[in-house]
Design a protein around this motif. Structure first.
Motif, PDB file in Angstrom:
ATOM      1  N   GLU A  67       0.829  -1.204   0.000  1.00 32.87           N
ATOM      2  CA  GLU A  67       0.000   0.000   0.000  1.00 32.87           C
ATOM      3  C   GLU A  67       0.869   1.262   0.000  1.00 32.87           C
ATOM      4  N   SER A  68       1.946   1.257   0.754  1.00 33.12           N
ATOM      5  CA  SER A  68       2.837   2.423   0.803  1.00 33.12           C
ATOM      6  C   SER A  68       3.529   2.638  -0.540  1.00 33.12           C
ATOM      7  N   LEU A  69       3.932   1.547  -1.194  1.00 32.26           N
ATOM      8  CA  LEU A  69       4.577   1.667  -2.504  1.00 32.26           C
ATOM      9  C   LEU A  69       3.599   2.152  -3.564  1.00 32.26           C
ATOM     10  N   LEU A  70       2.348   1.694  -3.478  1.00 35.39           N
ATOM     11  CA  LEU A  70       1.331   2.157  -4.434  1.00 35.39           C
ATOM     12  C   LEU A  70       1.156   3.668  -4.343  1.00 35.39           C
ATOM     13  N   LEU A  71       1.046   4.168  -3.126  1.00 31.50           N
ATOM     14  CA  LEU A  71       0.868   5.612  -2.942  1.00 31.50           C
ATOM     15  C   LEU A  71       2.076   6.395  -3.431  1.00 31.50           C
ATOM     16  N   LYS A  72       3.235   5.812  -3.276  1.00 33.82           N
ATOM     17  CA  LYS A  72       4.462   6.555  -3.591  1.00 33.82           C
ATOM     18  C   LYS A  72       4.799   6.536  -5.074  1.00 33.82           C
ATOM     19  N   TYR A  73       4.518   5.411  -5.760  1.00 30.00           N
ATOM     20  CA  TYR A  73       4.992   5.271  -7.131  1.00 30.00           C
ATOM     21  C   TYR A  73       3.890   5.216  -8.183  1.00 30.00           C
ATOM     22  N   GLU A  74       2.866   4.414  -7.982  1.00 30.73           N
ATOM     23  CA  GLU A  74       1.852   4.304  -9.033  1.00 30.73           C
ATOM     24  C   GLU A  74       1.001   5.559  -9.136  1.00 30.73           C
ATOM     25  N   ALA A  75       0.940   6.318  -8.054  1.00 29.94           N
ATOM     26  CA  ALA A  75       0.171   7.567  -8.088  1.00 29.94           C
ATOM     27  C   ALA A  75       0.972   8.723  -8.681  1.00 29.94           C
ATOM     28  N   GLN A  76       2.272   8.498  -8.927  1.00 26.13           N
ATOM     29  CA  GLN A  76       3.137   9.561  -9.428  1.00 26.13           C
ATOM     30  C   GLN A  76       3.303   9.430 -10.942  1.00 26.13           C
ATOM     31  N   PRO A  77       2.957  10.468 -11.717  1.00 23.41           N
ATOM     32  CA  PRO A  77       3.166  10.416 -13.165  1.00 23.41           C
ATOM     33  C   PRO A  77       4.638  10.660 -13.510  1.00 23.41           C
ATOM     34  N   GLY A  78       5.017  10.286 -14.736  1.00 17.51           N
ATOM     35  CA  GLY A  78       6.349  10.624 -15.208  1.00 17.51           C
ATOM     36  C   GLY A  78       7.416   9.644 -14.762  1.00 17.51           C
ATOM     37  N   TYR A  79       8.637  10.154 -14.628  1.00  9.59           N
ATOM     38  CA  TYR A  79       9.811   9.319 -14.376  1.00  9.59           C
ATOM     39  C   TYR A  79       9.697   8.539 -13.082  1.00  9.59           C
ATOM     40  N   TYR A  80       9.112   9.141 -12.051  1.00  5.97           N
ATOM     41  CA  TYR A  80       9.080   8.496 -10.754  1.00  5.97           C
ATOM     42  C   TYR A  80       7.915   7.520 -10.608  1.00  5.97           C
ATOM     43  N   GLY A  81       7.084   7.406 -11.640  1.00  2.00           N
ATOM     44  CA  GLY A  81       6.018   6.423 -11.602  1.00  2.00           C
ATOM     45  C   GLY A  81       6.565   5.030 -11.886  1.00  2.00           C
ATOM     46  N   CYS A  82       5.851   3.992 -11.446  1.00  7.90           N
ATOM     47  CA  CYS A  82       6.346   2.625 -11.625  1.00  7.90           C
ATOM     48  C   CYS A  82       5.175   1.658 -11.527  1.00  7.90           C
ATOM     49  N   GLN A  83       5.197   0.615 -12.367  1.00  6.05           N
ATOM     50  CA  GLN A  83       4.187  -0.437 -12.309  1.00  6.05           C
ATOM     51  C   GLN A  83       4.641  -1.507 -11.325  1.00  6.05           C
TER      52      GLN A  83
END
Length: 353
Positions: A67-83
């Motif tokens: 849940e913490s990783l989802l909030l940090k990465y999948e919610a972020q557009p661009g370079y810092y986003g991650c699947q």
């Protein structure tokens, strides 16, 4: 080259520190008798520097990380986003052990894909702390590690050495049931004559004219194998001593019109743990066989304070730390106590209307 390294840019991978985890595999599932009975996954972690260690994690810790990783990465557009990989969902009904066992393949796949993510994500503190071996992890005694069982020689019947007093040997501290004919069945008090070390956790030996392998954590070394084949003398004994003192005591009170019912419960938890509100509520219902209850603690002024959620549990523990020196308790007893009341009984509170 390992799979995680193949999926990354080699130059980026080479710059990672040696203590970064690169693979993680569930070695076993162990029952823990905490405030509620639950199961922990015993995970073998390997680092970039080729070191190995064990960590112990509940499913809820996997869920909190995800849940913490989802909030940090999948919610972020661009370079810092991650699947991110998919985590197996929560299960609310069924046998707990069967649920834990069925999750092993999915959690192994989740950790494998997680540790194959780009190197800059592996450096994230969320991931590093999840796979970090805490002091509590290092003090745990692995019971079997059945998914990491090593190969061994065919079982055979042998006679111990003539000079029994000079032979490497160990005394069984805990009963152990082997899962097949390659593993010994041990009873506490048995003396095993040691033949060789199989790996860091398993030994091969002879007991009652049977030869097989067994986990070292179940025995106390009396005379070790030659230094080239053995860990430090007495290491298993120290582990066993820690295992025997792993229970902690919590004092609980049920306040009833006819008097106070006092109970002490023992749990397989460290004194520093902060249990959840729901776990405490469930355990008190089972302990006192009453469903409609409220949890409370006594503040420094002596008044009852009702506990409603995890934040209140935190406050209770903080209060107990401040007043710890004022109350003498056994070394294995929690510094906080629970006072259980009927949920509709408000007369126990010092409240003016």
């Amino acid at each position: 080259m390992s799979l995680p390294q193949q999926l990354r840019d080699e130059s980026d991978f080479d710059q990672l520190p040696d203590n970064i985890p690169v693979t993680a595999t569930i070695a076993d599932v162990e029952e823990k008798k905490g405030f509620i009975v639950y199961y922990k996954f015993v995970i073998e972690v390997k680092t970039k520097g080729n070191s190995k260690y064990l960590i112990y994690r509940r499913y809820r810790q996997f869920y909190a990380l995800h849940e913490s990783l989802l909030l940090k990465y999948e919610a972020q557009p661009g370079y810092y986003g991650c699947q991110l990989p998919n985590l197996p969902g929560k299960v609310f009904m069924g046998n707990k052990k069967e649920i834990a066992e069925s999750r092993i393949p999915e959690l192994n796949n989740y950790m494998k894909r997680l540790l194959c993510l780009p190197t800059w994500i592996l450096l994230d503190d969320l991931i590093r702390m999840f796979f970090y071996q805490t002091e509590l992890d290092s003090q745990q005694i692995p019971r079997a590690l059945r998914r990491l069982r090593p190969p061994t020689r065919k079982v055979k019947t042998v006679k111990p050495k003539t000079d029994l007093l000079s032979a490497p040997r160990a005394e069984v501290v805990f009963d152990f049931s082997g899962s097949g004919r390659l593993e010994l069945n041990l009873k506490a008090g048995d003396v095993i004559f040691l033949l060789r070390r199989v790996n860091a956790d398993w030994l091969e030996g002879t007991v009652r004219d049977k030869t097989g392998i067994f986990p070292e954590s179940f025995v106390k070394i009396i005379k070790p194998l030659p230094e080239s084949d053995s860990d430090e003398e007495g290491g298993a004994s120290k582990k066993a001593d820690r295992a025997q003192g792993s229970y902690s005591c919590l004092r609980c009170y049920l306040l009833k019109p006819e008097g106070i019912d006092t109970r002490d419960i023992c749990v397989e938890e460290d004194l520093s743990i902060q249990p959840s509100y729901l776990d405490l509520l469930s355990r008190m219902r089972d302990l006192f066989q009453v469903d409609d209850i409220a949890l409370n603690y006594r503040d420094p002024e002596g008044d009852l304070v009702r506990i409603l959620d995890d934040e209140d549990v935190t406050l209770m523990i903080q209060e107990s730390k401040r007043t710890k020196s004022e109350v003498k308790r056994p070394v294995n007893q929690y510094p906080w106590e629970l006072l259980v009341t009927h949920s509709k009984d408000l007369s126990v509170y010092n409240t003016e209307y």
